[in-house]
Design an enzyme around this catalytic site. Structure first.
Site, PDB file in Angstrom:
ATOM      1  CD1 TRP A  88      33.595  52.796  26.953  1.00 37.33           C
ATOM      2  CD2 TRP A  88      35.353  51.974  28.071  1.00 37.33           C
ATOM      3  NE1 TRP A  88      33.162  52.499  28.228  1.00 37.33           N
ATOM      4  CE2 TRP A  88      34.230  51.982  28.939  1.00 37.33           C
ATOM      5  CE3 TRP A  88      36.574  51.498  28.560  1.00 37.33           C
ATOM      6  CZ2 TRP A  88      34.290  51.537  30.252  1.00 37.33           C
ATOM      7  CZ3 TRP A  88      36.634  51.047  29.866  1.00 37.33           C
ATOM      8  CH2 TRP A  88      35.506  51.061  30.700  1.00 37.33           C
ATOM      9  CE  LYS A 118      38.152  46.541  32.195  1.00 38.30           C
ATOM     10  NZ  LYS A 118      37.884  45.245  31.516  1.00 38.30           N
ATOM     11  CG  ASP A 329      45.187  34.053  54.053  1.00 39.64           C
ATOM     12  OD1 ASP A 329      44.638  33.277  54.840  1.00 39.64           O
ATOM     13  OD2 ASP A 329      45.401  33.791  52.851  1.00 39.64           O
ATOM     14  CD  GLU A 383      45.977  31.161  57.672  1.00 43.96           C
ATOM     15  OE1 GLU A 383      44.946  30.481  57.654  1.00 43.96           O
ATOM     16  OE2 GLU A 383      46.506  31.619  56.640  1.00 43.96           O
TER      17      GLU A 383
END
Length: 658
Positions: A88, A118, A329, A383
């Site tokens: 890290w 990350k 959606d 939708e």
């Protein structure tokens, strides 16, 4: 794809003549689509498919003896890749800034598969830690936040997608996590083994998978996405999802992704919100970037980089995972600046007012063109509860390009009927209008209930019909007028919806056999219980319970379409007979004649002109939990005489035309 130009006549104006006063708005829609498309396709991009290759450039890629990682973060001052593979500490993996706010890291050797990662951005001198925006897998860490994981799927697809071009979509809406009967989160592997065969045996030809895109809150039903290129790690690995889709294809099943491009989760550090320290990287600034009702972030569809991210996402799901299309959606929320909240769409003016979001509409048009470029057989469903004109018309006709729209008002209609009216107050003319009224030329997916009606706080149709009696009187030996009514109405309500409400049909898993309980995900308020976050499949296979009758009915109802292919024959919807006082309804669709008696108590008689018929289906059949055969029919000299028992329906095949 051939699209209309602003100089051509728009077929949508011929299809729906009420749109004539809004021709200028429709032409604006087309011209903005063309203008945006031309801007995106400048340079080496000849097609939208050429443009939508973000996932092939950004993220992690092995290239011979080295690997490359790229990220887009224009506001970052410096950027590092950090993870458990370097303790890290990003000092050994500092990234280089390229043009356009793109950062790149090139490293020799193999990708560190399985490593948690990350990106560390330096913004205003301070470190920010983010999950890479194109990460394909993420898992929750000890702080219940996501870490990205470097993955490289190895699964090799074996089966081609089935050709269902001549079949109406018969959609089985499913959620992987709640698909087990055990008190747990189910897996892709278990769904493949245990649930896919059920769907195939039930006769459905399409699966609509919910909650696949990664989302921090399990209870959000997958509708608050954080990582748009990552599958939900709760259910398993990318290879396992690929095997699920491949196995479905081998069974002749099409698989749709319930895609969420209407908004994104607000979580900082896991998703896109404040990714490079600014709200404007992916989303609108200020109030326009906030969805007040959903507490989520709203994309800026007018920004080329955002369009690139989202279109690339669609191509990614089609090409990498072999999905066969999408159910989009939250389309209503995208179409209007007010997101459809508190608005009744009772006039055409409301579709073409300043409230419409032309950038979002153009994005949907671009999405539909891209999807057809990548896979001409792909299916798209919108939708949209607002009934925007042209939603399910081709781009070349002046439409937005979807194949189908959901008949969203039908479940609400049934719930209102069961909540506020007695059975004898059913208005058949109103029912006919609700089930058959569509936008001209547009195809719908009909359904009596979906996952929305199953959520805690609401009830499924079977719960509205029987309520607590479901727990006490569903065994085959009990005598209960409440259960008798519930089973009878559950069948006729689903049959009339199936046959009239669309050119396709949708069912949420478990509703086919009247699953007795609502959905409630594990949470603090219920003691993190899985009692209501599962499907009790054994209820439908237990010979001592009446749920078996509803499953047998649903199987036979779905088989009607396979045998007669009548759903798409809306134009052949022939003469209807409605006698509201007697609660009698009959109509012919294709070569099938449907006759219903909705009366709560009385057997009713009806006679009308008809060609010869053959009885093929009776909801009162004993194998469907009925008391039949009680209804009778006779055809002679061009007349069909029916004697229909209360709360029953019969389906006939018309033998030939006179």
């Amino acid at each position: 794809m051939e699209v209309a130009t602003i100089n051509e006549s728009l077929k949508i104006l011929e299809i729906d003549q009420w749109l004539a006063p809004f021709e200028g708005d429709l032409r604006l829609r087309m011209s903005e689509f063309e203008r945006t498309k031309n801007r995106l396709l400048s340079g080496e991009n000849q097609t939208l498919s050429d443009f939508a290759n973000g996932y092939k450039y950004f993220g992690f890629h092995q290239d011979g003896d080295s690997w490359t990682f790229r990220e887009w973060a224009p506001n970052a001052e410096m950027m590092y890749l950090v993870g458990d593979f370097n303790g890290w500490n990003g000092l050994s993996h500092e990234m280089t800034r390229l043009n356009g706010g793109v950062w790149e890291l090139r490293m020799p050797g193999s990708l560190p598969i399985g490593s948690k990662v990350k990106v560390q951005l330096i913004v205003d001198g301070e470190p920010l830690y983010r999950v890479p925006s194109y990460i394909s897998y993420a898992i929750q860490n000890d702080n219940y936040q996501f870490d990205g994981v470097i993955m490289q799927p190895t699964y090799q697809f074996k089966n081609a997608a089935p050709d269902l071009s001549t079949e109406a979509p018969l959609i089985y809406e499913a959620h992987i996590g709640i698909s087990s009967e055990e008190h747990k989160i189910n897996s892709y592997e278990e769904f493949t083994r245990d649930v896919l065969p059920r769907i195939k045996a039930a006769g459905y030809n399409t699966i609509q998978l919910m909650a696949i895109m990664e989302h921090p809150l399990y209870a959000s039903f997958g509708y608050q996405v954080s990582n748009f290129y990552a599958i939900s790690s709760r259910f398993g690995t990318p290879d396992e999802l690929m095997e699920l889709i491949d196995t479905a294809h081998g069974l002749g099943l099409r698989v749709l992704l319930d895609v969420v491009h209407s908004h994104a989760v607000k979580n900082v550090g896991e998703g896109l919100n404040l990714f490079d320290g600014t709200t404007s990287q992916y989303f609108h600034e200020g109030d326009r970037g906030e969805h007040e009702a959903w507490n989520t972030k709203l994309f800026n569809y007018g920004k080329d980089e955002v369009i690139h991210f989202l279109l690339s996402n669609l191509k990614f799901w089609l090409e990498v995972y072999h999905f066969d299309g999408f159910r989009f959606d939250g389309v209503t929320s995208m179409l209007y600046h007010h997101h459809g909240l508190g608005t009744g769409f009772d006039s055409y003016e409301k579709y073409f007012s300043m409230d419409k979001d032309i950038e979002a509409i153009v994005y949907l048009m671009l999405a539909n063109e891209l999807i057809r470029e990548v896979n001409p057989s792909a299916l798209t469903i919108a939708e949209d509860m607002s009934a925007m004109p042209g939603m399910a018309l081709p781009l070349a006709d002046g439409g937005i390009g979807f194949d189908y729209r959901l008949s969203m008002g039908i479940p609400d209609y049934w719930i209102k009927q069961l909540k506020t009216k007695s059975d004898d107050q059913l208005n058949l003319m109103g029912l006919w209008w609700e089930l058959t009224t569509r936008r001209p030329g547009e195809k719908n997916i009909g359904y009596a209930e979906s996952h929305d009606q199953a959520l805690v706080g609401d009830k499924t149709l079977m719960m509205w019909l029987a309520d607590a009696e479901l727990y006490y009187s569903m065994d085959v030996h009990s005598q209960s007028l409440i259960i008798d009514r519930a089973i009878a109405l559950h069948k006729v309500l689903r049959l009339v919806t199936f046959s009239l409400a669309g050119e396709g049909y949708l069912n949420f898993m478990g509703n086919e056999f009247g699953h007795p309980e609502w959905l409630d995900f594990p949470r603090e308020g219920n003691g993190d219980s899985f009692d209501h976050a599962r499907r009790q499949w054994s209820l439908a296979t237990n010979p001592e319970l009446r749920f078996q009758y509803l499953l047998d009915f649903d199987n036979a109802m779905i088989a009607l379409e396979h045998d007669s292919k009548f759903l798409q024959k809306t134009a052949s919807l022939q003469q209807k007979w409605i006698q509201n006082d007697d609660k009698l309804l009959a109509y012919q669709k294709g070569d099938l004649l449907f006759a219903f008696n909705f009366h709560p108590t009385d057997t009713k008689f009806v006679s009308f002109d008809s060609t010869p018929v053959e009885l093929i289906f009776d909801t009162d059949d004993a194998r469907f939990g009925g008391f039949g055969p009680r209804s009778q029919f006779k055809w002679a000299a061009g007349k069909l005489e029916l004697q229909l028992a209360s709360r029953t329906a019969m389906v006939f095949r018309v033998m030939y035309q006179l």
